[in-house]
Design an enzyme around this catalytic site. Sequence first.
Site, PDB file in Angstrom:
ATOM      1  N   SER A 204      36.612  45.243  37.078  1.00 26.72           N
ATOM      2  CA  SER A 204      35.650  44.160  37.268  1.00 26.72           C
ATOM      3  C   SER A 204      35.114  43.689  35.912  1.00 26.72           C
ATOM      4  CB  SER A 204      34.549  44.624  38.227  1.00 26.72           C
ATOM      5  OG  SER A 204      33.839  43.531  38.743  1.00 26.72           O
ATOM      6  N   GLU A 335      39.564  41.320  47.671  1.00 25.94           N
ATOM      7  CA  GLU A 335      38.624  41.217  46.556  1.00 25.94           C
ATOM      8  C   GLU A 335      37.292  40.561  46.940  1.00 25.94           C
ATOM      9  OE1 GLU A 335      38.570  42.480  43.713  1.00 25.94           O
ATOM     10  OE2 GLU A 335      40.617  43.008  43.161  1.00 25.94           O
ATOM     11  N   HIS A 448      36.581  45.274  46.759  1.00 26.27           N
ATOM     12  CA  HIS A 448      36.440  45.335  45.307  1.00 26.27           C
ATOM     13  C   HIS A 448      35.841  46.685  44.892  1.00 26.27           C
ATOM     14  CE1 HIS A 448      35.948  43.240  41.432  1.00 26.27           C
ATOM     15  NE2 HIS A 448      34.716  43.690  41.348  1.00 26.27           N
TER      16      HIS A 448
END
EC number: 3.1.1.7
Length: 584
Positions: A204, A335, A448
């Site tokens: 990330s 995601e 995610h």
Amino acid sequence: AEGREDPELLVTVRGGRLRGLRLKAPGGPVSAFLGIPFEEPPVGPRRFLPPEPKRPWAGVLDATAFQSVCYQYVDTLYPGFEGTEMWNPNRELSEDCLYLNVWTPYPRPTSPTPVLVWIYGGGFYSGASSLDVYYGRFLVQAEGTVLVAMNYRVGAFGFTCLPGSREAPGNVGLLDQRLALQWVQENVAAFGGDPASVTLFGESAGAASVGLHLLSPPSRGLFHRAVLQSGAPNGPWATVGVGEARRRATLLARLVVCPPGGAGGNDTELVACLRTRPAQDLVDHEWRVLPQESIFRFSFVPVVDGDFLSDTPEALINAGDFQGLQVLVGVVKDEGTYFLVYGAPGFSKDNESFISRAQFLAGVRVGVPQASDLAAEAVVLHYTDWLHPEDPARLRDALSDVVGDHNVVCPVAQLAGRLAAQGARVYAYVFEHRASTLSWPLWMGVPHGYEIEFIFGLPLEPSLNYTEEERIFAQRLMRYWANFARTGDPNEPRDAKAPQWPPYTAGAQQYVSLNLRPLEVRRGLRAQACAFWNRFLPKLLSATDTLDEAERQWKAEFHRWSSYMVHWKNQFDHYSKQDRCSDL
């Protein structure tokens, strides 16, 4: 037990001597050196300033426990819920937080061993190297590598920027990371690590950070390979321009009543005032500086400052020469889902989050906050299933795809294609396994951040109740990542029978699926959707100019100006090194 001290746990680095501790892991012990200071504490008058290396200490420094977490916003959306709490700080908050951790096999490797350096994510506003999910003992024990993870300043403390000012130049959180990379170059050999084989990996905002170091020449020489998990420096959330950075910094100052009296003072007064404010005050007002209601947007992020970043990430990627670089990139299957519960209308972890057409349309505006009316229309057009335009489950999944594609999948695909076309060897994956232990609801799929626990080998810990298949899967993933760190290729060098993971090229676009089944090679990382985001939408925007004329001119000017500034800076540096400057 002074006389019987274990010599394996005593290490001398440039700053002085350290005492670590020995930890049990499945398969044998590892050594951990936790809370090693690498930077003078950026407190008081040093808030917002670039880092200074830690001065040497006397005696033996105790490196047996994690240190404080950098001051940050703590997530209170679902108090007590494992899925959010696992990302929250697990040590006290402090601005004195610039420490790193080193994990190494026990006993120490006798020949120099490849080093993995982890950069945590958290939207540049949160995160810590001490979180349980980043526990280094399993990976180090299983693969025999050395692992380093640093803390870095986040939020306003790491990324407040008043462009042109010395007092708050911006990007100091990235400079913290760079200082830790320099520390690794100078000191990792003492732990058995090889400073000539350093692989950065992050997820990330951590992956965006890895990418920004790739694009910043002073960082580039400090590592050799890179892994970007679910993030990229060219993502729409990862950087801001100087104008927006200044707007946010001055708005934060106004919100905490700086300078008092309300008259717009100069930068020096403004920063001096911001330094008097308690850390919690800055955190409390942080989210109010964002320009629109949005998800997957963060207030204080890296800035295109002409210094750390000489141009926008996209321009640097397009212009870069990546010969001889090896990169591993990838995304998870879903995601977007994690972010929807943080502000998309109609979403919650506690129900199916079926949404109406109106909620989908509103969600697109929050999920693509900078879009013009026409751009939002185009997104809706592309993501609607026109056979079932009102189907609530399909609309929910479509909005997840909008958020995931726009922010993660398509920036990662764009980066992979450009790097491959410009000489890098790229390997790409989609992570598709939903952990049996996951506390988020089923509709969120593989969210995610939920590959990390497998890369770090947590399923090897019996008390965490993963399945036997998951344990084997985690061992496979650790092997891929460690092989990549060793050779730049995730494949098993000795095992030609195993399914091969081919490089990703701009033409064939081959990637692998990572799940409990054997590797499966596929083509095109959401190629249709990403053609929309990466090819069509920019054309639409430049044609219709929501980038109104002023901004377009500004962009062209900025390119001219930044090359001029680089030239000027070189001239000035040259001039200031001459004698006549010193005796004025």
